[in-house]
Enzyme design. Sequence first.
Site, mmCIF file in Angstrom:
data_model
loop_
_atom_site.group_PDB
_atom_site.id
_atom_site.type_symbol
_atom_site.label_atom_id
_atom_site.label_comp_id
_atom_site.label_asym_id
_atom_site.label_seq_id
_atom_site.Cartn_x
_atom_site.Cartn_y
_atom_site.Cartn_z
ATOM 1 N N SER A 13 12.439 11.149 -14.465
ATOM 2 C CA SER A 13 12.660 11.961 -13.258
ATOM 3 C C SER A 13 13.150 13.368 -13.573
ATOM 4 C CB SER A 13 13.678 11.308 -12.310
ATOM 5 O OG SER A 13 13.323 9.998 -12.039
ATOM 6 N N CYS A 379 -4.287 8.307 9.543
ATOM 7 C CA CYS A 379 -4.798 7.011 9.102
ATOM 8 C C CYS A 379 -4.218 5.877 9.949
ATOM 9 C CB CYS A 379 -4.548 6.825 7.612
ATOM 10 S SG CYS A 379 -5.781 5.726 6.881
ATOM 11 N N HIS A 505 -6.820 11.320 5.572
ATOM 12 C CA HIS A 505 -5.516 11.789 5.080
ATOM 13 C C HIS A 505 -5.563 13.287 4.800
ATOM 14 C CE1 HIS A 505 -3.468 7.911 4.497
ATOM 15 N NE2 HIS A 505 -4.642 7.428 4.135
ATOM 16 N N GLU A 507 -3.262 15.243 4.521
ATOM 17 C CA GLU A 507 -2.123 15.679 3.700
ATOM 18 C C GLU A 507 -2.482 15.868 2.231
ATOM 19 O OE1 GLU A 507 -2.458 12.681 5.070
ATOM 20 O OE2 GLU A 507 -1.504 11.092 3.910
HETATM 21 N N1 GLN Z 1 -3.740 -0.301 7.025
HETATM 22 C C1 GLN Z 1 -4.745 0.526 7.578
HETATM 23 C C2 GLN Z 1 -6.113 0.214 6.991
HETATM 24 O O1 GLN Z 1 -6.214 -0.400 5.968
HETATM 25 C C3 GLN Z 1 -4.416 1.997 7.389
HETATM 26 C C4 GLN Z 1 -4.374 2.428 5.973
HETATM 27 C C5 GLN Z 1 -3.696 3.746 5.770
HETATM 28 O O2 GLN Z 1 -2.963 4.234 6.622
HETATM 29 N N2 GLN Z 1 -3.883 4.347 4.625
HETATM 30 O O3 GLN Z 1 -7.123 0.597 7.531
#
Ligand code: GLN
Length: 531
Positions: A13, A379, A505, A507
Amino acid sequence: MKYIFVTGGVVSSLGKGLTSAALGALLEQRGLKVRLQKFDPYLNVDPGTMSPFQHGEVYVLNDGAETDLDLGHYERFTSGELSRLNNLTSGKVYETVLAKERRGDYLGATVQVIPHVTNVIKERIYQGGGDDVDVLITELGGTIGDIEGLPFLEAMRQFALEVGRDDVLFIHCTLLPYLKAAGELKTKPSQQSVAKLREIGIQADILVCRTEEPMTNEMRQKLSMFCNVPAKAVIEEMDVETSIYELPLALKAEKIDDLVIEHLKLDAPDSDMKVWHDVVRRLKAPSHKVEIGVVGKYIELQDAYKSVYESILHAGISNDTNVRIVRLDAEVIENDPAKYLSTLDGILIPGGFGDRGTEGKIAAAQYARENNIPYFGLCLGMQIAVIEYARNVAKLEAANSTEFDPKTKFPVIDIMEDQKDLTTKGGNMRLGACPCELADDSFSFHAYGKKLIHERHRHRYEFNNAYRDQLVAAGLRIGGINPERDLVEIVEIPDHPWFVAVQFHPEFKSKPNAAHPLFANFIASALKYKK
Ligand code: GLN
């Protein structure tokens, strides 16, 4: 092509990943094409199955590789795009060696760590760069002295011998612990860790010393002598004041880029680091302030939503706004969402797996919808928004995702027919960059300013198209569609200040000097509708 290896000693770390990324930023500012990669000595084949509790977030690349979160730092600090070739674990190395052995590639020879394992690692060093790259920075995870790290260090030693010492630079990061009783920083652990490297045959060229207190000239001399490194190559890396994005400037002040360029005999004009000065200036003196709640399940962990927190910060920078992130545990807010959410300027629900906390997240999405608080779902956060809308607006009672309730009457989120077969075999995630076509006049289209976008995915379940018409009739807007498979990628609520929930995603594609458009718009609307 030139090669830099970054190793760490004394403790884990140390922020080796950030140091490597910041160095990448410095070299890029000097006009060099840089790529970064990470070697992780653990035996997992990739970080995809590792728990966020132990390992922080899984960072996903465009090509769908599930990698260590340090690759997130690399992509945020530099412009080079990474691929699955840029993250290697011992597990992967052994998988490769054993597959070769089974195929008979070794022609019956005894298969050994040297040369077979080290050869696979060296190949990956050669492959990691690519034609367009001037400098490849390879960070080795773990700490000098770890048993698992040895083959990697041995491969690096051999590699330097092969390509020549002028083309290879070794940077060793260590810690100077401050002993309160003695009232001073101690150099001994660093000396010993450098000695341990020498034992393997690697001589550090630059020593980066993490320290809480400034280093005296005397200490620099001492470290120089005992570690066999020129005094000017002993770099002080103090803890940064407010943000990790100060690190490139801090290292620039120590002239680490000059050392690298000199050692590697590179020709690169100096830079004024304007981009990074701008980032830090905006970060330190923002004009506005908002409070964003992040409702999740790994809220107490620093690294589980790393890229999400960073992206929020970037959006703050681009909006000249200080964003206070309020981390909320979904299970805690479930019974009384108003108590925790009423003062927030925006609510974000990040990705996640498994049903713990989902009802709390659904309550948060409902609260955001009903109280006109800007909402951003990522997601799982998108799936949550769909479930909430189905239950409370479209009146599909107890609608759910089959991930949380396999027997639900209204499976508004489900595994799609063409993926079902894969599911039973386990390897069925939709991973990596997919195209998405945005709907005219959607929040998303306004944010991106273009019709076709590409974003990264990591999930199993999808918006169930069997409920599309019903949900649209109830007022939900489909903001974006995957044109190849007709999958819903974005849902929005039109008569709301800003309600955007995305199956991907975003991000993973935000940078401090180039905030992701959706994050930037989310913070902008939080600011606009601030109470
Ligand atoms: N659990 C959900 C899926 O598998 C969302 C996955 C996530 O947020 N990365 O579709």
